[in-house]
Scaffold this motif. Structure first.
Motif, short mmCIF file in Angstrom:
data_model
loop_
_atom_site.label_atom_id
_atom_site.label_comp_id
_atom_site.label_asym_id
_atom_site.label_seq_id
_atom_site.Cartn_x
_atom_site.Cartn_y
_atom_site.Cartn_z
N TRP A 22 8.13 -3.96 -4.00
CA TRP A 22 7.20 -4.39 -5.05
C TRP A 22 7.32 -3.48 -6.27
O TRP A 22 7.37 -3.94 -7.40
CB TRP A 22 5.77 -4.38 -4.56
N MET A 23 7.36 -2.16 -6.01
CA MET A 23 7.41 -1.20 -7.11
C MET A 23 8.69 -1.38 -7.92
O MET A 23 8.68 -1.32 -9.15
CB MET A 23 7.30 0.23 -6.56
N LEU A 24 9.80 -1.61 -7.23
CA LEU A 24 11.07 -1.81 -7.94
C LEU A 24 11.03 -3.10 -8.77
O LEU A 24 11.60 -3.15 -9.86
CB LEU A 24 12.23 -1.83 -6.95
N SER A 32 4.57 -9.19 -12.53
CA SER A 32 3.11 -9.08 -12.40
C SER A 32 2.63 -9.44 -11.00
O SER A 32 1.62 -8.91 -10.54
CB SER A 32 2.41 -9.92 -13.46
N GLU A 33 3.32 -10.35 -10.32
CA GLU A 33 2.93 -10.69 -8.95
C GLU A 33 3.18 -9.51 -8.01
O GLU A 33 2.35 -9.23 -7.13
CB GLU A 33 3.68 -11.93 -8.46
N ALA A 34 4.28 -8.83 -8.20
CA ALA A 34 4.57 -7.64 -7.39
C ALA A 34 3.53 -6.55 -7.68
O ALA A 34 3.07 -5.85 -6.77
CB ALA A 34 5.98 -7.13 -7.68
N PHE A 35 3.14 -6.44 -8.96
CA PHE A 35 2.12 -5.45 -9.31
C PHE A 35 0.78 -5.80 -8.65
O PHE A 35 0.09 -4.92 -8.13
CB PHE A 35 1.95 -5.35 -10.83
N PHE A 39 -1.29 -3.47 -6.23
CA PHE A 39 -2.70 -3.18 -6.50
C PHE A 39 -3.55 -3.49 -5.27
O PHE A 39 -4.36 -2.65 -4.83
CB PHE A 39 -3.19 -3.99 -7.70
N ASP A 40 -3.35 -4.68 -4.70
CA ASP A 40 -4.13 -5.08 -3.51
C ASP A 40 -3.89 -4.14 -2.34
O ASP A 40 -4.81 -3.86 -1.57
CB ASP A 40 -3.78 -6.51 -3.10
N PHE A 41 -2.68 -3.63 -2.23
CA PHE A 41 -2.36 -2.74 -1.12
C PHE A 41 -2.94 -1.35 -1.34
O PHE A 41 -3.56 -0.77 -0.45
CB PHE A 41 -0.83 -2.65 -0.93
N PHE A 42 -2.74 -0.79 -2.55
CA PHE A 42 -3.11 0.61 -2.78
C PHE A 42 -4.55 0.83 -3.24
O PHE A 42 -5.12 1.88 -2.94
CB PHE A 42 -2.15 1.26 -3.79
N ALA A 43 -5.15 -0.10 -3.96
CA ALA A 43 -6.49 0.14 -4.52
C ALA A 43 -7.52 0.56 -3.48
O ALA A 43 -8.20 1.58 -3.66
CB ALA A 43 -6.96 -1.08 -5.31
N LEU A 69 -3.16 1.43 -13.75
CA LEU A 69 -2.69 1.17 -15.12
C LEU A 69 -1.52 2.10 -15.45
O LEU A 69 -0.52 1.69 -16.04
CB LEU A 69 -3.83 1.36 -16.12
N THR A 70 -1.63 3.36 -15.01
CA THR A 70 -0.54 4.32 -15.21
C THR A 70 0.70 3.88 -14.44
O THR A 70 1.82 4.01 -14.95
CB THR A 70 -0.99 5.73 -14.77
N VAL A 71 0.52 3.37 -13.23
CA VAL A 71 1.65 2.88 -12.44
C VAL A 71 2.37 1.77 -13.21
O VAL A 71 3.61 1.76 -13.30
CB VAL A 71 1.18 2.38 -11.05
N TRP A 72 1.64 0.86 -13.80
CA TRP A 72 2.24 -0.22 -14.57
C TRP A 72 2.98 0.33 -15.80
O TRP A 72 4.12 -0.02 -16.07
CB TRP A 72 1.16 -1.23 -15.00
#
Length: 194
Positions: A22-24, A32-35, A39-43, A69-72
């Motif tokens: 996802w990150m790659l 945006s779907e991978a993001f 988000f759903d996994f890490f938040a 937001l920083t990750v994005w």
């Protein structure tokens, strides 16, 4: 039939965690779907991690929003060969958490409580204006390097560490310039009063 290079890339992708994939996708394609999946996994995990340090749920949620937001924004900096995606994201979270804790522990000036109807009269306003002029004149007598550091510390409300990061000067130099500048400022203010 896939080329040798294609087999290598395919084999690398199967060894990567789903979060890294996802990150790659975010890094390489701004997906945006991978993001959203990241988000759903890490938040929720980040929120629990941050709350364990004693911050409130509200503060933790704010930090999580800021971290993601920083990750994005900084996705291009992610390198799966240097760190796992979870380690990279948790490091961002730790840095944000430290920033918040430092800000909260900074001593704040006491609030001035005025009684209703106790507006300053003309003589008080004049006295404040005269003090402000004396302070400005005294600051003008400082060496420019001392004046700059004192203004950042007291008017800009920056910590010594923040000043060091902004200027690139060592922490010891920052502290020394503040100490010497304040001594000089006290002397100048005494001279201006007499």
């Amino acid at each position: 039939m896939p080329s040798e290079e294609g087999k290598k890339v395919s084999q690398e992708n199967t060894e990567l965690s789903q979060q890294t994939v996802w990150m790659l996708a975010v890094r390489d394609n701004r997906d945006s779907e991978a993001f959203a999946a990241l988000f759903d996994f890490f938040a929720p995990r980040l929120k629990a991690f941050i709350m364990r340090s004693g911050l409130s749920a509200h503060q933790s949620e704010e930090i999580v929003q800021d971290v993601m937001l920083t990750v994005w924004r900084k996705a291009a900096m992610f390198d799966p060969h240097r760190a796992q995606v979870s380690a990279w994201i948790y490091q961002i979270a730790r840095n944000r958490q430290i920033d918040i804790l430092r800000r909260e522990r900074r001593p704040m000036p006491e609030e001035l409580h005025e009684e209703p109807g106790s507006e300053a009269d003309a003589s008080q306003i004049l006295a404040l204006e005269q003090e402000a002029r004396r302070l400005k004149a005294a600051l003008g007598q400082l060496r420019p390097d001392q004046r700059e550091i004192i203004e950042k510390a007291y008017m800009g409300e920056l910590t010594h560490q923040e000043i060091s990061q902004q200027t690139g000067l060592p922490l010891g130099t920052i502290k020394s310039r503040i100490r010497l500048g304040l001594d000089r400022l006290r002397h100048e203010l005494r001279e201006l009063k007499s």
